[in-house]
Design an enzyme around this catalytic site. Structure first.
Site, PDB file in Angstrom:
ATOM      1  N   ARG A   4       0.859  -1.183   0.000  1.00  0.00           N
ATOM      2  CA  ARG A   4       0.000   0.000   0.000  1.00  0.00           C
ATOM      3  C   ARG A   4       0.889   1.223   0.000  1.00  0.00           C
ATOM      4  O   ARG A   4       1.419   1.611   1.028  1.00  0.00           O
ATOM      5  CB  ARG A   4      -0.880  -0.042   1.265  1.00  0.00           C
ATOM      6  CG  ARG A   4      -2.047   0.924   1.251  1.00  0.00           C
ATOM      7  CD  ARG A   4      -2.604   1.097   2.661  1.00  0.00           C
ATOM      8  NE  ARG A   4      -1.763   2.001   3.423  1.00  0.00           N
ATOM      9  CZ  ARG A   4      -1.600   1.973   4.750  1.00  0.00           C
ATOM     10  NH1 ARG A   4      -2.196   1.049   5.474  1.00  0.00           N
ATOM     11  NH2 ARG A   4      -0.819   2.845   5.362  1.00  0.00           N
ATOM     12  N   TYR A  32       3.619   5.847  11.509  1.00  0.00           N
ATOM     13  CA  TYR A  32       3.911   4.461  11.908  1.00  0.00           C
ATOM     14  C   TYR A  32       4.746   3.663  10.924  1.00  0.00           C
ATOM     15  O   TYR A  32       5.038   2.517  11.180  1.00  0.00           O
ATOM     16  CB  TYR A  32       2.613   3.711  12.241  1.00  0.00           C
ATOM     17  CG  TYR A  32       1.590   3.691  11.102  1.00  0.00           C
ATOM     18  CD1 TYR A  32       1.704   2.769  10.063  1.00  0.00           C
ATOM     19  CD2 TYR A  32       0.524   4.592  11.065  1.00  0.00           C
ATOM     20  CE1 TYR A  32       0.785   2.746   9.031  1.00  0.00           C
ATOM     21  CE2 TYR A  32      -0.404   4.573  10.040  1.00  0.00           C
ATOM     22  CZ  TYR A  32      -0.264   3.638   9.020  1.00  0.00           C
ATOM     23  OH  TYR A  32      -1.169   3.616   7.990  1.00  0.00           O
ATOM     24  N   HIS A  88      -3.684   4.560   4.420  1.00  0.00           N
ATOM     25  CA  HIS A  88      -4.767   3.565   4.497  1.00  0.00           C
ATOM     26  C   HIS A  88      -6.044   4.143   3.880  1.00  0.00           C
ATOM     27  O   HIS A  88      -6.663   3.533   3.025  1.00  0.00           O
ATOM     28  CB  HIS A  88      -5.007   3.158   5.955  1.00  0.00           C
ATOM     29  CG  HIS A  88      -6.249   2.353   6.138  1.00  0.00           C
ATOM     30  ND1 HIS A  88      -6.371   1.066   5.664  1.00  0.00           N
ATOM     31  CD2 HIS A  88      -7.440   2.654   6.708  1.00  0.00           C
ATOM     32  CE1 HIS A  88      -7.590   0.613   5.954  1.00  0.00           C
ATOM     33  NE2 HIS A  88      -8.250   1.554   6.577  1.00  0.00           N
TER      34      HIS A  88
HETATM   35  C1  LIG Z   1     -14.938  -6.161  11.306  1.00  0.00           C
HETATM   36  C2  LIG Z   1     -14.156  -4.898  11.210  1.00  0.00           C
HETATM   37  N1  LIG Z   1     -13.221  -4.628  12.148  1.00  0.00           N
HETATM   38  C3  LIG Z   1     -12.491  -3.493  12.070  1.00  0.00           C
HETATM   39  C4  LIG Z   1     -12.684  -2.607  11.047  1.00  0.00           C
HETATM   40  C5  LIG Z   1     -11.846  -1.327  10.961  1.00  0.00           C
HETATM   41  N2  LIG Z   1     -10.881  -1.473   9.850  1.00  0.00           N
HETATM   42  C6  LIG Z   1     -11.104  -0.878   8.661  1.00  0.00           C
HETATM   43  S1  LIG Z   1      -9.892  -1.196   7.571  1.00  0.00           S
HETATM   44  C7  LIG Z   1      -9.045  -2.142   8.671  1.00  0.00           C
HETATM   45  C8  LIG Z   1      -7.744  -2.780   8.286  1.00  0.00           C
HETATM   46  C9  LIG Z   1      -7.873  -3.822   7.232  1.00  0.00           C
HETATM   47  O1  LIG Z   1      -6.607  -4.250   6.792  1.00  0.00           O
HETATM   48  P1  LIG Z   1      -6.424  -5.250   5.600  1.00  0.00           P
HETATM   49  O2  LIG Z   1      -7.379  -6.387   5.723  1.00  0.00           O
HETATM   50  O3  LIG Z   1      -4.984  -5.586   5.522  1.00  0.00           O
HETATM   51  O4  LIG Z   1      -6.893  -4.421   4.335  1.00  0.00           O
HETATM   52  P2  LIG Z   1      -6.206  -3.123   3.664  1.00  0.00           P
HETATM   53  O5  LIG Z   1      -6.884  -1.921   4.260  1.00  0.00           O
HETATM   54  O6  LIG Z   1      -4.758  -3.153   3.967  1.00  0.00           O
HETATM   55  O7  LIG Z   1      -6.498  -3.243   2.215  1.00  0.00           O
HETATM   56  C10 LIG Z   1      -9.715  -2.184   9.896  1.00  0.00           C
HETATM   57  C11 LIG Z   1      -9.230  -2.902  11.072  1.00  0.00           C
HETATM   58  C12 LIG Z   1     -13.681  -2.908  10.102  1.00  0.00           C
HETATM   59  N3  LIG Z   1     -13.931  -2.114   9.054  1.00  0.00           N
HETATM   60  N4  LIG Z   1     -14.385  -4.071  10.186  1.00  0.00           N
END
Ligand SMILES: Cc1ncc(C[n+]2csc(CCOP(=O)(O)OP(=O)(O)O)c2C)c(N)n1
Ligand SMILES: [Mg+2]
Length: 362
Positions: free
Chosen positions: A256, A269, A260
């Site tokens: 990425r 971070y 985010h």
């Molecule tokens: C069930 C749930 N828990 C927490 C969140 C908050 N949240 C949004 S994005 C994220 C990180 C996701 O990381 P990843 O699966 O690696 O996807 P990326 O954003 O890196 O594409 C979190 C914890 C959420 N949207 N849904």
């Protein structure tokens, strides 16, 4: 290289290296290989311009929070190209380029990033983005099982991030898919981070692909910034699923590059050097080098293409910004074929609440 030879070890499968040189046989690109490669390049460039446009609109207060697509264009495009119209796609927010390839109009996408109900055309068989981390993997397995049980030749694809692999839903999806041999391809787009949580906090397994083997699912680790490799492995996985041979797990190793979302500041971070090293592995630059070397694209044609894509996205944005908001309860109309009594009651509750608020203002 055949599917059997690609494994879930720590060496990602690669066909196009960081310098844009072919390091393996060209995959099956159909009857017009040059056109197919240009299509890959166009779709990846379009995704980057789209991402930058929505971020700009968000900064102007005209779009919602948005997760950057920067650096992850090869995975999103490569996984969608082998799909046929009847195939189902259920992804997270990082795969907008897959939705565009599947036929979702740019205006519909931009409209949804204004915060309104996404009105994806039904025939695209593409679900709107899933924000609830990991649930779409279960949806994909359910869609695949539905197709299998009704004798429909469709396959389903579920895509999630590295962070999502720590959710129960991800593990349940893999287990069910393995046991019932669902015609599904589960893709983990490993971009190194889950907001501020690094990849090594998600699993002690050497790769996410390695985890699939424990579920009895053939699994592959692929260079996620190499569109040829992603496309090749996906093409074989789709054929496998369609022929009744069962599910496949694919980990695409990428990064990425951006924040985010528009609500995040990654400089707090992560190390700038890590970002810089991945910028050198850019998926679009890589394919551009190949297209230039093979004289499929010239500098002038590239500039012309980029201009056309910008115009197309600006035009779609103007249209989407001029569209009237749909009603706040419109999303109930897009949930399925009719509403269950419980959902109907929720809709009525919402309408009642909105009327009360309206009355309070008058
Ligand atoms: C069930 C749930 N828990 C927490 C969140 C908050 N949240 C949004 S994005 C994220 C990180 C996701 O990381 P990843 O699966 O690696 O996807 P990326 O954003 O890196 O594409 C979190 C914890 C959420 N949207 N849904
Ligand atoms: Mg991630």
């Amino acid at each position: 290289m055949t599917t059997q030879q690609i494994d879930a070890s720590l060496v990602p499968y690669q066909l196009l290296n960081e310098e844009g040189q072919l390091v393996g046989p060209m995959p099956d690109l159909g009857p017009s290989p040059s056109e197919t490669l240009l299509g890959f390049y166009r779709a990846m460039s379009q995704a980057r311009i789209f991402s930058n446009k929505i971020i700009a609109l968000q900064r102007q207060g005209r779009a919602t929070t948005f997760g950057s697509l920067l650096g992850q264009e090869a995975t999103a495009v490569g996984l969608a190209v082998p799909l046929q119209p009847q195939d189902w796609l259920a992804t997270s927010y990082r795969e907008i380029a897959s939705h565009i390839v599947k036929g979702v109009p740019l205006t519909t996408l931009i409209y949804s990033f204004r915060g309104f109900t996404p009105t994806y055309p039904r025939e695209t068989h593409c679900f709107p983005i899933q924000i609830v981390i990991g649930t779409q993997m279960l949806h994909a397995v359910g869609l695949a099982m539905g197709a299998k049980l009704s004798g429909d030749p469709a396959v389903a694809v579920g895509v999630c991030g590295d962070g999502a692999t720590s959710e129960g839903d991800f593990n349940e999806a893999l287990n069910f898919a393995g046991v019932f041999q669902a015609p599904v391809i589960l893709v983990v787009q490993n971009n190194g981070w889950a907001i501020s949580v690094p990849r090594h906090r998600q699993s002690a397994a050497p790769s996410f692909a390695a985890r699939g083997l424990g579920f009895g699912i053939p699994s592959h680790l692929v260079d996620g910034n190499d569109i040829l490799a992603v496309y090749d492995v996906m093409l074989q996985a789709v054929e496998r699923a369609r022929s009744g041979a069962g599910p496949t797990l694919i980990e695409t190793l990428t990064y990425r590059i951006g924040a985010h979302t528009t609500a995040d500041d990654p400089t707090r971070y992560r190390d700038a050097q890590e970002v810089a090293s991945w910028q050198g592995k850019d998926p679009i630059t890589r394919l551009r080098r190949l297209l230039f070397a093979q004289e499929i694209l010239t500098e002038a044609q590239d500039q012309e293409m980029q201009r056309e894509l910008e115009d197309e996205i600006n035009q779609a944005a103007s249209e989407a910004l001029a569209m009237p908001p749909n009603a706040p309860d419109a999303f109930f109309d897009w949930m399925g074929e009719g509403l269950s009594p419980r959902l109907q009651a929720q809709r009525e509750d919402l309408l009642h609440y909105m009327r009360q608020r309206q009355d309070g203002r008058e």
